[in-house]
Design a protein around this motif. Structure first.
Motif, PDB file in Angstrom:
ATOM      1  N   ALA A   1       0.837  -1.209   0.000  1.00  0.00           N
ATOM      2  CA  ALA A   1       0.000   0.000   0.000  1.00  0.00           C
ATOM      3  C   ALA A   1       0.868   1.254   0.000  1.00  0.00           C
ATOM      4  CB  ALA A   1      -0.925  -0.003   1.220  1.00  0.00           C
ATOM      5  N   ALA A   2       1.903   1.251   0.830  1.00  0.00           N
ATOM      6  CA  ALA A   2       2.784   2.422   0.907  1.00  0.00           C
ATOM      7  C   ALA A   2       3.402   2.702  -0.452  1.00  0.00           C
ATOM      8  CB  ALA A   2       3.872   2.203   1.955  1.00  0.00           C
ATOM      9  N   ALA A   3       3.805   1.659  -1.152  1.00  0.00           N
ATOM     10  CA  ALA A   3       4.431   1.841  -2.458  1.00  0.00           C
ATOM     11  C   ALA A   3       3.434   2.432  -3.463  1.00  0.00           C
ATOM     12  CB  ALA A   3       4.971   0.513  -2.970  1.00  0.00           C
ATOM     13  N   ARG A   4       2.180   2.016  -3.385  1.00  0.00           N
ATOM     14  CA  ARG A   4       1.167   2.571  -4.302  1.00  0.00           C
ATOM     15  C   ARG A   4       0.887   4.039  -3.980  1.00  0.00           C
ATOM     16  NH1 ARG A   4      -0.109   2.334  -8.224  1.00  0.00           N
ATOM     17  NH2 ARG A   4      -2.351   1.994  -8.377  1.00  0.00           N
TER      18      ARG A   4
ATOM     19  N   VAL B   1      -5.197  -3.933  -2.368  1.00  0.00           N
ATOM     20  CA  VAL B   1      -3.980  -3.448  -3.013  1.00  0.00           C
ATOM     21  C   VAL B   1      -3.423  -4.502  -3.966  1.00  0.00           C
ATOM     22  CG1 VAL B   1      -1.593  -2.721  -2.612  1.00  0.00           C
ATOM     23  CG2 VAL B   1      -3.397  -1.952  -1.086  1.00  0.00           C
ATOM     24  N   SER B   2      -3.067  -4.081  -5.146  1.00  0.00           N
ATOM     25  CA  SER B   2      -2.453  -4.881  -6.219  1.00  0.00           C
ATOM     26  C   SER B   2      -3.456  -5.766  -6.966  1.00  0.00           C
ATOM     27  CB  SER B   2      -1.279  -5.746  -5.710  1.00  0.00           C
ATOM     28  OG  SER B   2      -1.732  -6.990  -5.212  1.00  0.00           O
TER      29      SER B   2
ATOM     30  N   GLU C   1      -8.473  -2.779  -6.803  1.00  0.00           N
ATOM     31  CA  GLU C   1      -7.762  -1.866  -5.891  1.00  0.00           C
ATOM     32  C   GLU C   1      -8.414  -0.482  -5.810  1.00  0.00           C
ATOM     33  OE1 GLU C   1      -3.220  -1.358  -5.709  1.00  0.00           O
ATOM     34  OE2 GLU C   1      -3.867   0.392  -6.831  1.00  0.00           O
ATOM     35  N   GLN C   2      -8.500   0.039  -4.569  1.00  0.00           N
ATOM     36  CA  GLN C   2      -8.982   1.411  -4.354  1.00  0.00           C
ATOM     37  C   GLN C   2      -8.042   2.097  -3.380  1.00  0.00           C
ATOM     38  OE1 GLN C   2     -12.832   0.529  -2.631  1.00  0.00           O
ATOM     39  NE2 GLN C   2     -13.848   1.480  -4.385  1.00  0.00           N
ATOM     40  N   LEU C   3      -7.625   3.325  -3.712  1.00  0.00           N
ATOM     41  CA  LEU C   3      -6.757   4.084  -2.808  1.00  0.00           C
ATOM     42  C   LEU C   3      -7.436   5.414  -2.529  1.00  0.00           C
ATOM     43  CD1 LEU C   3      -3.414   3.638  -4.781  1.00  0.00           C
ATOM     44  CD2 LEU C   3      -4.055   2.385  -2.721  1.00  0.00           C
TER      45      LEU C   3
ATOM     46  N   ILE D   1      -4.804   0.510   6.447  1.00  0.00           N
ATOM     47  CA  ILE D   1      -4.868   1.965   6.633  1.00  0.00           C
ATOM     48  C   ILE D   1      -3.483   2.479   7.000  1.00  0.00           C
ATOM     49  CG2 ILE D   1      -5.824   3.780   8.133  1.00  0.00           C
ATOM     50  CD1 ILE D   1      -8.290   1.978   8.444  1.00  0.00           C
ATOM     51  N   ILE D   2      -3.140   3.619   6.423  1.00  0.00           N
ATOM     52  CA  ILE D   2      -1.875   4.242   6.814  1.00  0.00           C
ATOM     53  C   ILE D   2      -2.163   5.664   7.279  1.00  0.00           C
ATOM     54  CG2 ILE D   2       0.385   5.048   6.027  1.00  0.00           C
ATOM     55  CD1 ILE D   2       0.506   2.635   4.182  1.00  0.00           C
ATOM     56  N   VAL D   3      -1.770   5.947   8.508  1.00  0.00           N
ATOM     57  CA  VAL D   3      -1.899   7.302   9.058  1.00  0.00           C
ATOM     58  C   VAL D   3      -0.502   7.908   9.066  1.00  0.00           C
ATOM     59  CG1 VAL D   3      -2.521   8.664  11.095  1.00  0.00           C
ATOM     60  CG2 VAL D   3      -3.859   6.643  10.504  1.00  0.00           C
ATOM     61  N   GLY D   4      -0.381   9.078   8.503  1.00  0.00           N
ATOM     62  CA  GLY D   4       0.934   9.703   8.425  1.00  0.00           C
ATOM     63  C   GLY D   4       1.403  10.227   9.767  1.00  0.00           C
ATOM     64  N   ASN D   5       2.647  10.693   9.813  1.00  0.00           N
ATOM     65  CA  ASN D   5       3.086  11.426  11.003  1.00  0.00           C
ATOM     66  C   ASN D   5       2.813  12.916  10.754  1.00  0.00           C
ATOM     67  OD1 ASN D   5       5.248  12.596   9.611  1.00  0.00           O
ATOM     68  ND2 ASN D   5       6.801  11.228  10.466  1.00  0.00           N
TER      69      ASN D   5
END
Ligand code: SAH
Length: 245
Positions: free
Chosen positions: A120-123, A198-199, A203-205, A224-228
């Protein structure tokens, strides 16, 4: 012939994200064991027995793998993503710990795969480019209060965060609680990305701010990715700078 167990990660979904090492071991296997949708990803062939089981029986599955290997079979236990991330590798060692002493001699290897958060991070770009942590939001194997504590402290420590198993039909309310904690600790403008399937072709981002995020944006096919505090958008991409100023 002596048996063995390999615990293999199949990656996030797309075939070309399966490692050559995992492909090779699937060719040598006599048995493949795992959760139904993951076993379905292994093409059937003569001489290969597929053992597809329902979710939440991880230690039974692992015990079965060790029994088969003790009988001389070549067993691949499959997980999605990486088998060491909220998946079957730990379950195998739990079964080993609870099993007969002879099992300790079993030839066991864990074969890594691309875990959902990294795919996910790479996408998305590079949202995990600085310090981060991964939290499983399911309370099947730990109390919800511990999840709340870890969320709060990880946010306070300034980590970017990846969440696995964010929201299921069985526990629809907990993710709303998680969002509330995140808003309290990180403020309304923090970026949060929902990456589903993902992939895969489906896929939905989606990246929004915490104030815009709603519980319905997540399900069990979403990581889920929450940023800093420094995570930002650049064009179509989301990234976290390497330096903290
Ligand atoms: N071992 C797996 C994780 C198993 S837990 C891995 O390393 O990826 C199952 C959770 O993983 C799901 O609820 C979801 O949060 C995440 N996940 C797995 N595959 C995914 C994919 N293709 N896209 C988005 N999330 C995924």
């Amino acid at each position: 012939m002596s048996g063995w167990v390999r615990v293999a990660g199949l990656g996030p979904g797309r075939d070309d994200l399966v490692t050559d090492e995992v492909r090779a071991v699937l060719i040598e296997a006599t048995d493949v064991i795992g959760y139904i949708p993951y076993v379905r990803r292994v093409p059937p062939r003569d001489g290969l027995t597929l053992h597809a089981t329902d979710n939440r029986v991880e230690v039974d599955r692992a015990t079965h793998a060790l029994e088969l290997a003790a009988g001389g079979r070549r067993v691949v236990v499959v997980s999605s993503g990486d088998p060491g991330v909220f998946a079957m590798a730990s379950a195998l060692f739990e079964a080993l710990e609870n099993g007969p002493a002879e099992w300790l001699d079993t030839d066991i290897r864990i074969l890594p795969g691309i875990t959902a958060m990294l795919a996910a991070a790479a996408r998305l770009g590079a949202p995990l480019g600085h310090d981060f942590c991964a939290i499983n939001l399911s309370d099947n194997l730990k109390p919800w209060s511990l999840i709340e504590t870890r969320l709060r402290l990880a946010a306070q420590a300034g980590f970017a965060m990846a969440f696995y198993n964010p929201r299921s039909n069985a526990r629809p309310h907990q993710f709303s609680e998680a969002l509330k904690i995140l808003r309290e600790e990180c403020g309304p403008d923090r970026l949060i990305s929902f990456a589903r399937d993902v992939s895969k072709p489906t896929e939905q981002l989606r990246t929004v701010t915490l104030s815009e995020a709603t519980p319905e944006m997540a399900d069990m096919r979403t990581v889920i990715i929450v940023g800093n505090a420094d995570t930002r958008r650049i064009g179509q991409h989301v990234y976290t700078p390497r330096q903290v100023v």
